[in-house]
Scaffold this active site. Structure first.
Site, PDB file in Angstrom:
ATOM      1  N   LYS A 131     -45.024  21.926  -0.427  1.00  0.00           N
ATOM      2  CA  LYS A 131     -45.255  22.826  -1.568  1.00  0.00           C
ATOM      3  C   LYS A 131     -44.054  22.492  -2.753  1.00  0.00           C
ATOM      4  CE  LYS A 131     -43.860  26.673   0.622  1.00  0.00           C
ATOM      5  NZ  LYS A 131     -43.647  26.021   2.204  1.00  0.00           N
ATOM      6  N   ARG A 160     -44.626  35.775   0.043  1.00  0.00           N
ATOM      7  CA  ARG A 160     -44.562  35.752   1.200  1.00  0.00           C
ATOM      8  C   ARG A 160     -45.027  36.786   2.021  1.00  0.00           C
ATOM      9  NH1 ARG A 160     -40.431  31.153   0.472  1.00  0.00           N
ATOM     10  NH2 ARG A 160     -39.723  30.418   2.515  1.00  0.00           N
ATOM     11  N   ARG A 216     -35.284  16.409   5.812  1.00  0.00           N
ATOM     12  CA  ARG A 216     -35.186  16.525   4.222  1.00  0.00           C
ATOM     13  C   ARG A 216     -33.836  16.502   3.665  1.00  0.00           C
ATOM     14  NH1 ARG A 216     -38.364  21.861   2.320  1.00  0.00           N
ATOM     15  NH2 ARG A 216     -36.905  22.956   3.793  1.00  0.00           N
ATOM     16  N   ARG A 270     -29.885  21.319   3.210  1.00  0.00           N
ATOM     17  CA  ARG A 270     -29.979  22.618   3.118  1.00  0.00           C
ATOM     18  C   ARG A 270     -29.388  23.206   4.466  1.00  0.00           C
ATOM     19  NH1 ARG A 270     -35.616  24.625   1.283  1.00  0.00           N
ATOM     20  NH2 ARG A 270     -35.408  26.161   2.865  1.00  0.00           N
ATOM     21  N   ARG A 322     -37.934  30.636  10.780  1.00  0.00           N
ATOM     22  CA  ARG A 322     -38.842  30.656   9.425  1.00  0.00           C
ATOM     23  C   ARG A 322     -40.423  30.484   9.702  1.00  0.00           C
ATOM     24  NH1 ARG A 322     -35.390  26.100   6.901  1.00  0.00           N
ATOM     25  NH2 ARG A 322     -37.042  26.029   5.388  1.00  0.00           N
TER      26      ARG A 322
HETATM   27  P1  ADP Z   1     -41.817  22.818   1.222  1.00  0.00           P
HETATM   28  O1  ADP Z   1     -41.504  22.986   0.017  1.00  0.00           O
HETATM   29  O2  ADP Z   1     -43.214  23.532   1.564  1.00  0.00           O
HETATM   30  O3  ADP Z   1     -40.822  23.450   2.322  1.00  0.00           O
HETATM   31  P2  ADP Z   1     -41.190  19.992   0.927  1.00  0.00           P
HETATM   32  O4  ADP Z   1     -41.884  19.730  -0.359  1.00  0.00           O
HETATM   33  O5  ADP Z   1     -39.690  20.330   0.470  1.00  0.00           O
HETATM   34  O6  ADP Z   1     -41.875  21.351   1.605  1.00  0.00           O
HETATM   35  O7  ADP Z   1     -41.488  18.921   1.869  1.00  0.00           O
HETATM   36  C1  ADP Z   1     -40.562  18.950   3.032  1.00  0.00           C
HETATM   37  C2  ADP Z   1     -40.039  17.411   3.346  1.00  0.00           C
HETATM   38  O8  ADP Z   1     -41.140  16.729   4.061  1.00  0.00           O
HETATM   39  C3  ADP Z   1     -39.294  16.926   2.333  1.00  0.00           C
HETATM   40  O9  ADP Z   1     -38.306  16.022   2.681  1.00  0.00           O
HETATM   41  C4  ADP Z   1     -40.747  15.823   1.625  1.00  0.00           C
HETATM   42  O10 ADP Z   1     -39.974  14.895   1.190  1.00  0.00           O
HETATM   43  C5  ADP Z   1     -41.289  15.533   2.881  1.00  0.00           C
HETATM   44  N1  ADP Z   1     -42.848  15.751   2.678  1.00  0.00           N
HETATM   45  C6  ADP Z   1     -43.546  16.271   1.662  1.00  0.00           C
HETATM   46  N2  ADP Z   1     -44.931  16.110   1.767  1.00  0.00           N
HETATM   47  C7  ADP Z   1     -44.984  15.476   2.783  1.00  0.00           C
HETATM   48  C8  ADP Z   1     -46.204  14.396   3.030  1.00  0.00           C
HETATM   49  N3  ADP Z   1     -47.479  14.785   2.606  1.00  0.00           N
HETATM   50  N4  ADP Z   1     -46.105  13.385   3.971  1.00  0.00           N
HETATM   51  C9  ADP Z   1     -44.850  13.263   4.731  1.00  0.00           C
HETATM   52  N5  ADP Z   1     -43.779  14.104   4.094  1.00  0.00           N
HETATM   53  C10 ADP Z   1     -43.803  14.952   3.199  1.00  0.00           C
HETATM   54  P1  AMP Z   2     -37.654  27.998   0.861  1.00  0.00           P
HETATM   55  O1  AMP Z   2     -36.691  27.364  -0.140  1.00  0.00           O
HETATM   56  O2  AMP Z   2     -38.821  28.651   0.493  1.00  0.00           O
HETATM   57  O3  AMP Z   2     -37.982  27.492   2.342  1.00  0.00           O
HETATM   58  O4  AMP Z   2     -36.785  29.486   1.011  1.00  0.00           O
HETATM   59  C1  AMP Z   2     -35.757  29.499   1.610  1.00  0.00           C
HETATM   60  C2  AMP Z   2     -35.190  31.076   1.971  1.00  0.00           C
HETATM   61  O5  AMP Z   2     -35.421  31.641   1.133  1.00  0.00           O
HETATM   62  C3  AMP Z   2     -36.547  31.658   2.889  1.00  0.00           C
HETATM   63  O6  AMP Z   2     -36.080  31.282   4.432  1.00  0.00           O
HETATM   64  C4  AMP Z   2     -35.950  33.011   2.881  1.00  0.00           C
HETATM   65  O7  AMP Z   2     -34.871  33.611   3.290  1.00  0.00           O
HETATM   66  C5  AMP Z   2     -35.845  33.065   1.198  1.00  0.00           C
HETATM   67  N1  AMP Z   2     -37.041  33.184   0.340  1.00  0.00           N
HETATM   68  C6  AMP Z   2     -37.462  32.561  -0.401  1.00  0.00           C
HETATM   69  N2  AMP Z   2     -38.761  32.921  -0.803  1.00  0.00           N
HETATM   70  C7  AMP Z   2     -38.821  34.064  -0.566  1.00  0.00           C
HETATM   71  C8  AMP Z   2     -39.693  35.167  -0.736  1.00  0.00           C
HETATM   72  N3  AMP Z   2     -40.736  34.870  -1.584  1.00  0.00           N
HETATM   73  N4  AMP Z   2     -39.620  36.191   0.072  1.00  0.00           N
HETATM   74  C9  AMP Z   2     -38.685  36.468   0.856  1.00  0.00           C
HETATM   75  N5  AMP Z   2     -37.618  35.626   0.963  1.00  0.00           N
HETATM   76  C10 AMP Z   2     -37.762  34.548   0.391  1.00  0.00           C
END
Ligand code: ADP
Ligand code: AMP
Length: 216
Positions: free
Chosen positions: A13, A88, A127, A161, A172
């Protein structure tokens, strides 16, 4: 245009939201990023949220909806908002409808990134981001072009993170399955859901999203 990117942690995302921001001037509204900024700044919201985030559980609906409401009033959302990591829960989905309606706006699409759960632990544990500009990377799927140097700003400082560890990822994912996945049928009933293959490479996922937004 206002869209939601929906998918489990690690689905891509944030990666796709940053692309849309750069390519279309839309604004990425990531509640995760906003909460991490609040934790870093030590605000009352950040202090409340930290333990919940470290455990991989969900922060309260009121807190996250409050920060989304404030963010929607900022001028950079005029060309469109990309909701990343929000809503969420069903309650957040309802609150988002109200926040948009109050501002004379509406949702255009809910784009689901469909991914195999088995791939997500590897995505998340690999990541990392640039500590200076926030550009996202991955140990296997997206390394900086020059080792140890951010492609975008040249910084040598990177961070990971605290919640990107295997144990928290399991919590999660369980939260996603129990509380977030059930909101998809609600949007489906309104004809808003479009699906993309989140297992494809990043450019291909971007192309699939672009085709949806361009109505192709
Ligand atoms: P989200 O925001 O849904 O938690 P991220 O965009 O941070 O996910 O992606 C998680 C990890 O996977 C990052 O390190 C990113 O570089 C990698 N990633 C994202 N999209 C892809 C893809 N299509 N193929 C392989 N790796 C990906
Ligand atoms: P994310 O960066 O989206 O993976 O979110 C990291 C953490 O932030 C999650 O595991 C939750 O603890 C909190 N968080 C982020 N967005 C939300 C949401 N919309 N509702 C509740 N908790 C959230």
């Amino acid at each position: 245009m206002n869209i939601i990117l929906l998918g489990p942690p690690g689905a891509g995302k944030g990666t796709q939201a940053s692309r849309l921001e750069a390519e279309r001037g839309m604004a990425q509204l990531s509640t995760g990023d906003m909460l991490r900024a609040a934790v870093k700044a030590g605000t009352p919201t950040g202090i409340k949220a930290k333990a919940v985030m470290d455990a991989g559980e969900l922060v309260s609906d009121d807190i996250v909806s409050g920060i989304i409401g404030e963010r929607l009033d900022m001028a950079d959302t005029a060309k469109g908002a990309i909701f990343d990591g929000y809503p969420r829960t069903a309650a957040q989905a309802e609150l988002l409808d109200a926040l948009l309606a109050e501002r004379g706006r509406k949702l255009d699409y809910v784009i689901e990134l469909v991914v195999d759960e088995d791939a997500l632990v590897e995505r998340i544990t690999g990541r990392f981001t640039c500590a200076n500009c926030g550009t996202g990377y991955h140990d296997k799927f997206k390394l900086p072009k020059v080792e140890g140097t951010c492609d975008v700003c040249g910084s040598h400082d990177f961070k990971r993170r605290p919640d990107d560890n295997e144990e928290t990822v399991r919590t999660r994912m369980a939260e996603y399955r129990a509380k977030t996945a059930p909101i998809l049928p609600l949007y489906e009933a309104r004809g808003l859901v479009r699906r993309v293959d989140g297992m494809a490479d990043m450019d291909e996922v971007g192309a699939q999203i672009a085709a949806i937004l361009d109505g192709q």
